[in-house]
Design a protein around this motif. Structure first.
Motif, PDB file in Angstrom:
ATOM      1  N   THR A 113      10.271  13.932 -30.819  1.00 13.40           N
ATOM      2  CA  THR A 113       9.742  13.837 -29.463  1.00 13.40           C
ATOM      3  C   THR A 113      10.493  14.780 -28.521  1.00 13.40           C
ATOM      4  OG1 THR A 113       9.348  11.521 -29.926  1.00 13.40           O
ATOM      5  CG2 THR A 113       9.073  12.217 -27.673  1.00 13.40           C
ATOM      6  N   ILE A 116       9.449  18.338 -29.147  1.00 11.95           N
ATOM      7  CA  ILE A 116       8.124  18.660 -28.604  1.00 11.95           C
ATOM      8  C   ILE A 116       8.213  18.838 -27.091  1.00 11.95           C
ATOM      9  CG2 ILE A 116       5.773  17.812 -28.262  1.00 11.95           C
ATOM     10  CD1 ILE A 116       6.057  16.281 -30.906  1.00 11.95           C
ATOM     11  N   ARG A 117       8.976  17.931 -26.478  1.00 13.80           N
ATOM     12  CA  ARG A 117       9.099  17.992 -25.019  1.00 13.80           C
ATOM     13  C   ARG A 117       9.750  19.306 -24.593  1.00 13.80           C
ATOM     14  NH1 ARG A 117      11.223  13.188 -24.652  1.00 13.80           N
ATOM     15  NH2 ARG A 117      13.328  13.849 -24.173  1.00 13.80           N
ATOM     16  N   PRO A 140       0.398  13.440 -26.362  1.00 10.37           N
ATOM     17  CA  PRO A 140      -0.057  14.788 -26.009  1.00 10.37           C
ATOM     18  C   PRO A 140       0.873  15.851 -26.598  1.00 10.37           C
ATOM     19  CG  PRO A 140       0.080  13.381 -24.063  1.00 10.37           C
ATOM     20  CD  PRO A 140       0.690  12.612 -25.181  1.00 10.37           C
ATOM     21  N   ASP A 141       0.319  16.938 -27.048  1.00 10.32           N
ATOM     22  CA  ASP A 141       1.070  18.093 -27.577  1.00 10.32           C
ATOM     23  C   ASP A 141       1.725  17.878 -28.934  1.00 10.32           C
ATOM     24  OD1 ASP A 141       0.439  19.410 -25.296  1.00 10.32           O
ATOM     25  OD2 ASP A 141       2.367  19.046 -24.306  1.00 10.32           O
TER      26      ASP A 141
END
Lengths: 462, 303
Positions: A113, A116-117, A140-141
């Protein structure tokens, strides 16, 4: 000054102790990512849009000609390397940089996570377990849209695995290489002795409904003089009842929904406990494990495809000799566990990642070989229809053929990203209710709702 | 560099260089995460890729109305108090016996090591060990009690609030009394030998010596142990986590503050509210530590 020093000492002291716990995950955006630098910067979104061209069909290309390098993250130290090995057998010139991060205390999830962020250091392909796959599918993403790439292969997958990998807008984002369909495993000798038969069809019939299960449990208890309970724990039938629901715990408009099946289950479990039709063990406890190896204690276990080697086989050393265990159709179709895989939405190697992913989630021969080598069950209807090359020693049956008739009935759309928390709360309330600490069913349901409300603030509880 | 120093140089300032690494580490791993947590407590965030949304003090309003939080605070205090008292008494008693000059206990070193040993095992392993011992149907404790006819039926320890809290306290006691004991032993060793000798010559018995020389002599150690146990006790996590299935069962009666925070943040993915629970815990620990320091201060002043 003295006063200030004292204050400083207090603050330093408290902060050091308390942040030991508070700090560990919230900000730990670790920089020592073992994965090679394959990141796509957030601006490089050109390759994100999934191309709809048909060149992705895996069988059409010469796999040895494909060259490149991709990164792959997995949480399981046994499965990860095996997947890479199996993939490299077909694609020798693609280098897969594997890193394993165990999901102890959500470490794996948090690492992905935060990557990705941050938009960097995210692997091209990463895995997600059934307990948290929905979180990443809806995030999302996170996972790329696989709808177009997988359109030719999804039809050959077990439908529930596709439903699990699909987000709430109907976009397919994750695929699985295995189907963790559930059955019931039972001890043949005890069944024969106390129920008069060890035939899977007859056993399945004796357990095909709530009333029949209770009647069978009663017979079993009386005939065995209380030595053999039907289930080792109420958590075994709970797996089946959860699978038998027609709606998930949380509805589309974010409301807590308690399916009729679960309401039935509360009564059913209470009947089991009060009459000692279940042995009141905890799932995965040493008592539960030793009950698997014992000749009596309990008769029936919930057994997904992987449970044949890993629940029955690994706990009962004599099981592999054969003749001790058999599997039968469960009262309600269910699945238990499993791992899904998806491609990072902003990976700049979408096609290569798809080659990797499709090799072990869509290539029939490779999947069949994988299933045999790893005692797994392929998520491939054609491979399943061909049957296992040889019968399972533990349960004495052709496992692929056995699951085939009811595998399509499994409902994958009832999985939500809240299930883990909700089911933990449910089991906690059930234990108290069964132990007599909560007196009535209504009170139990109320306690359960309160717990869900406290823990999940973004869903409505009525 | 040092030989260039002349009289009048403030070479004391070089001390800052030597202590800088500690403060750097403190800033990165403690101060920053603290501030970040406080920031998170003002937001609503699920820990995902969507950025945190500022919601002001809404989380704090919720926290003040949160029964589960209050329950967690109560649980933590109950478990801590029922652990710390026996732990201190046991540790002081054993320390006094093991350091007593006039009773030559054989194998002192052996006992000292044995009592300290549980402290070396990982918390989670100890928790799991006790979890299995206390297991309802297949645990060895119930097996034993039924065998020797104390109980007719196995008792479901971990479904009973009192028994669960007692089990947590007991486990923590078992792990930590050895550690406190070592500190008390060091404290007793620091008391001048002549005091004991004088008492002996004057004909004081063991109890009198213990109450009038040992106890006053180790006041500092007692305070130290109290302060560390306040902080350690209020932030307890591992053992209750394992013994209560990670959810504070039965029905939150075994839920500690840190368990609640952990579950809220990392299981329910409510990072904003998790950080708010952390802030609440911070305030509570701050108050308790302030009280302990005040007492320590007074205590040192009277000595």
């Amino acid at each position: 000054m003295k006063r200030f020093k004292k204050l400083l000492a207090v603050v330093a002291c408290v902060s050091m102790m308390s942040t030991m716990f508070a700090a560990c995950g919230s900000s730990g955006d670790s920089t020592n990512s073992p994965a090679p630098d394959t990141s796509a910067s957030p601006s490089a979104e050109a390759s994100v849009a999934p191309s709809a061209d048909a060149s992705v069909a895996p069988s059409a290309v010469d796999k040895t000609a494909v060259k490149g390098e991709i990164s792959f993250w997995h949480f399981n130290k046994d499965e990860g390397p095996n997947i890479v090995k199996a993939f490299n057998a077909a694609y020798p010139n693609v280098k897969v940089n594997l890193s394993i991060v165990p999901d102890k205390d959500q470490q794996y999830q948090n690492k992905i996570t935060s990557a990705i962020r941050a938009g960097s250091g995210v692997p091209d392909v990463f895995s997600a377990e059934s307990a948290f796959v929905k979180r990443f599918v809806e995030m999302p993403d996170a996972f790329a849209d696989l709808t177009a790439k997988a359109k030719d292969v999804v039809g050959n997958m077990v439908p529930y695995t596709v439903a699990v990998g699909t987000d709430k807008n109907g976009v397919l984002r994750a695929l699985s290489h295995q189907a963790a369909a559930g059955a019931i495993a039972y001890k043949k000798a005890a069944a024969k002795q106390y129920l008069g038969t060890d035939d899977p069809a007859q056993i399945a019939d004796m357990l095909s409904s709530q009333d029949k299960m209770i009647a069978t449990a009663k017979t079993l208890k009386e005939k065995s003089g209380g030595k053999v309970a039907l289930f080792p724990t109420f958590e075994e039938p709970q797996k089946m009842y959860l699978g038998g629901r027609s709606q998930g715990w949380v509805s589309a408009d974010n409301k807590l929904t308690i399916d009729q099946k679960m309401l039935d289950f509360i009564d059913f479990a209470k009947t089991l406990r009060d009459n000692k039709y279940e042995a009141a063990l905890d799932q995965w406890s040493p008592g539960w494990s030793s009950a698997i190896a014992a000749d009596d204690k309990a008769l029936v276990w919930a057994c997904p495809t992987w449970g044949i080697p890993w629940i029955v086989g690994s706990n009962d050393k004599k099981a592999a000799d054969g003749g001790r265990w058999a599997i039968a159709k469960p009262p309600f179709a269910y699945f238990w566990g499993g791992t899904w895989f998806g491609i990072y939405s902003k990976s700049d190697k979408q096609d290569l990642a798809w080659d990797f992913l499709s090799q072990f989630t869509a290539d029939k021969d490779a999947m069949k070989k994988w299933a045999i080598d790893n005692q797994d069950f392929p998520n491939n209807l054609a491979a399943i229809a061909e049957g296992s090359p040889e019968d399972s020693k533990i349960v004495g049956t052709n496992v692929f053929k056995f699951y085939e008739p009811f595998i399509k009935d499994i409902n994958g759309s009832i999985l939500t990203k809240y299930d883990d928390t909700i089911e933990n709360a449910f089991v906690d309330c059930m234990r108290s209710y069964l132990a007599g600490k909560i007196k009535t069913k209504d009170e139990m349901i109320k306690t359960f709702k309160d717990k869900v409300k406290t823990n999940l603030k973004d869903i409505t509880v009525e | 560099m040092l030989n260039k120093l002349r009289a009048g140089d403030k070479y004391g300032q070089y001390g800052y260089i030597f202590i800088a690494p500690f403060f750097l580490v403190l800033a990165i791993f403690t101060i920053f995460p603290m501030c970040y947590s406080l920031y998170l407590s003002l937001t609503s965030w699920d820990g995902s890729t969507v950025a945190p949304k500022i919601v002001g003090f809404a989380n704090y309003v919720d926290l003040l109305k949160d029964d589960t939080f209050r329950q967690a605070v109560a649980n933590t205090l109950i478990i801590w108090l029922s652990n710390v008292a026996p732990q201190m008494i046991c540790a002081i008693g054993l320390a006094a016996i093991l350091t007593d000059k006039y009773t030559e206990i054989k194998g002192k070193g052996f006992f000292r090591a044995i009592y300290y040993l549980p402290n070396l095992v990982t918390m989670a392993s100890v928790g799991l060990l006790f979890y299995y011992i206390l297991d309802w149907q297949s645990g060895s404790l119930n097996f034993l009690l039924v065998k020797i006819h104390v109980f007719k039926e196995p008792f479901n320890w971990l479904q009973d609030p009192t028994a669960t809290r007692g089990a947590i306290s007991f486990t923590l006691w078992w792990m930590w009394f050895g550690y406190s004991m070592i500190i008390f032993m060091a404290g007793i060793k620091a008391i001048p030998e002549d005091l004991f000798e004088a008492a002996h010559v004057d004909g004081a018995n063991r109890m009198q010596t213990f109450l009038n020389i040992t106890i006053p002599g180790i006041k500092g150690s007692i305070m130290y142990n109290c302060v560390t146990s306040v902080i350690g006790g209020l932030t307890m996590f591992d053992i209750p986590y394992v013994l209560t299935n990670g959810v504070g069962s039965p029905l939150d009666k075994g839920l500690t503050i840190v368990n609640y925070m952990y579950n809220m943040t990392f299981k329910n993915y409510n990072f904003g509210y998790g950080a708010t629970i952390y802030a609440g815990m911070f305030v509570i620990v701050l108050i308790f530590v302030a009280i302990a320091f005040k007492m320590l201060d007074k205590n040192l002043a009277t000595n």
